[in-house]
Design an enzyme around this catalytic site. Sequence first.
Site, short mmCIF file in Angstrom:
data_model
loop_
_atom_site.label_atom_id
_atom_site.label_comp_id
_atom_site.label_asym_id
_atom_site.label_seq_id
_atom_site.Cartn_x
_atom_site.Cartn_y
_atom_site.Cartn_z
N GLY A 1 2.04 4.98 -0.67
CA GLY A 1 1.39 6.25 -0.98
C GLY A 1 2.45 7.27 -1.34
O GLY A 1 2.62 7.69 -2.48
N TYR B 1 0.55 13.79 1.03
CA TYR B 1 0.22 14.45 2.30
C TYR B 1 0.39 15.97 2.20
O TYR B 1 0.75 16.63 3.17
CB TYR B 1 1.04 13.85 3.45
CG TYR B 1 0.96 12.34 3.48
CD1 TYR B 1 -0.25 11.71 3.76
CD2 TYR B 1 2.06 11.53 3.17
CE1 TYR B 1 -0.35 10.33 3.74
CE2 TYR B 1 1.96 10.16 3.16
CZ TYR B 1 0.76 9.56 3.44
OH TYR B 1 0.64 8.19 3.42
N CYS C 1 -1.16 33.28 11.02
CA CYS C 1 -0.82 33.78 12.36
C CYS C 1 -0.45 32.63 13.28
O CYS C 1 -1.18 32.33 14.23
CB CYS C 1 -1.98 34.59 12.90
SG CYS C 1 -2.20 36.07 11.93
N GLU C 2 0.62 31.98 12.97
CA GLU C 2 1.14 30.85 13.75
C GLU C 2 2.66 30.88 13.59
O GLU C 2 3.17 30.94 12.46
CB GLU C 2 0.66 29.50 13.18
CG GLU C 2 -0.78 29.20 13.37
CD GLU C 2 -1.14 28.66 14.76
OE1 GLU C 2 -0.24 28.23 15.51
OE2 GLU C 2 -2.34 28.72 15.09
N GLU D 1 0.83 -1.21 0.00
CA GLU D 1 0.00 0.00 0.00
C GLU D 1 0.86 1.26 0.00
O GLU D 1 0.78 2.10 0.91
CB GLU D 1 -0.87 0.01 1.27
CG GLU D 1 -1.77 -1.19 1.42
CD GLU D 1 -2.40 -1.28 2.82
OE1 GLU D 1 -1.89 -0.65 3.76
OE2 GLU D 1 -3.38 -1.99 2.95
#
Length: 428
Positions: free
Chosen positions: A287, A381, A352-353, A285
């Site tokens: 990805g 991702y 704003c981080e 599997e």
Amino acid sequence: MFLGNDTLTVDNGRVKIDGYDVIDLAEKYGTPLYIISEEQIKINCEKYFNAFKNYKKEFILAYAYKANSNLAITKLLSKLGAGADVVSGGELYIAKLSNVDRDKIVFNGNCKTLEEIIMGVESEIRAFNVDSISELLMINDIAKKLGKVANVAFRVNPDIDPKTHPKISTGLKKSKFGLPTDLAIKAIKLANDLENVNFVGLHCHIGSQITDISPFIEETKKMMEFIVKLKEENIEVRDLNLGGGLGIPYEKDKKIPTVDDYANAIINTIYEFEDKVEIPNLILEPGRSIVGTAGYLITKVHHIKETSCKWVMVDAGMNDMLRPAMYDACHHIINAKVKDKKEVVSIAGGLCESSDIFGRDRELDEVEVGDILVIFDVGAYGISMANNYNARGRPRMILTSKKGTFIIREKETYADLISKDLVPPHLL
Ligand code: LLP
């Protein structure tokens, strides 16, 4: 030129993907922009099919939809012969829309809902990778009501340290996933006593972005030993699913194992058991190693300031690509405008981080306002984990291919941002 990015070239100072100039693409489609190379996906996929072509039994590449479930990409992979590893009703819906052969669909996840199990049973998929006895009983119940027999495999927790980021390790004893072997045997025996499920195999997934072959060998060995143990109890295993997890070269100066290295290690380990048990069909599997290196995030520099370092502020942010903020992931970054002078800069998004930073102290070709930067290896991702934080629409995504360039996902508008919000009458 860059490890894993076979279809990106730098010719006469112009950066091109599948032959298309990145700065031209940024002008035509706007920024931020995801670019996915069809040619690179084909190359990555072919590597798997070639590496496993001589496997003695059936080999299924069940592409992990969570890496990137854009419909154009899933359709491309389906055409290339890939199956699907799905973990939700949504992913199963997309797999069916992509015409994936039902016999190549496996359903993962530790908390499948009633609705999702009904969908899986009705779709007659190759197997549910069952994570608990309660799930097994629910599948049997639903299959009975629908007059069907559902194929089940069990996810085994092999208690292996994959030596990757703790947030993407899944096969350690304390992990929420799978059953230890003693419980798995109980579950298999129970399945054999139930009328509406058919035991077909074992599943295992130890983690993601694994760049060392030894955990995969250990995983395969443990699973084959378990198959031998089951044979002693007269239980045959048709399918062995070893999950995904082969890493990609995010760091361009560090060589990592190839798909061939990985395949040979798995195949040879399985064959060591040939005199003891029937060789099972093999399901993988992957990805990240299918779509990761095929994706680029193109972003424009809007502001520059010099404080503790030289900050380059770009129009992509952690809502578009969460991996650096979430896992301290390192993605290679270049300036699409090749210049004579290099400098060290830090690249930040506009949210704003404080964690909204794509790279600290990176050496890039001298950066000016208006330049286009290319963030590498975001095909997996990337868009699949993008969100609307700070009320920012997810970006546009295009596919570059021999047939041209195509928009495969439109950028979200302000209206899209509120399209699911409802206002009660007294606030209208
Ligand atoms: N199979 C199962 C059961 C999985 O849980 C996963 C990934 C895969 C296959 C695919 O693994 P791959 O070949 O892509 O490594 N968001 C994280 C990655 C989470 C992976 C979750 N499971 C990241 O951005 O690194």
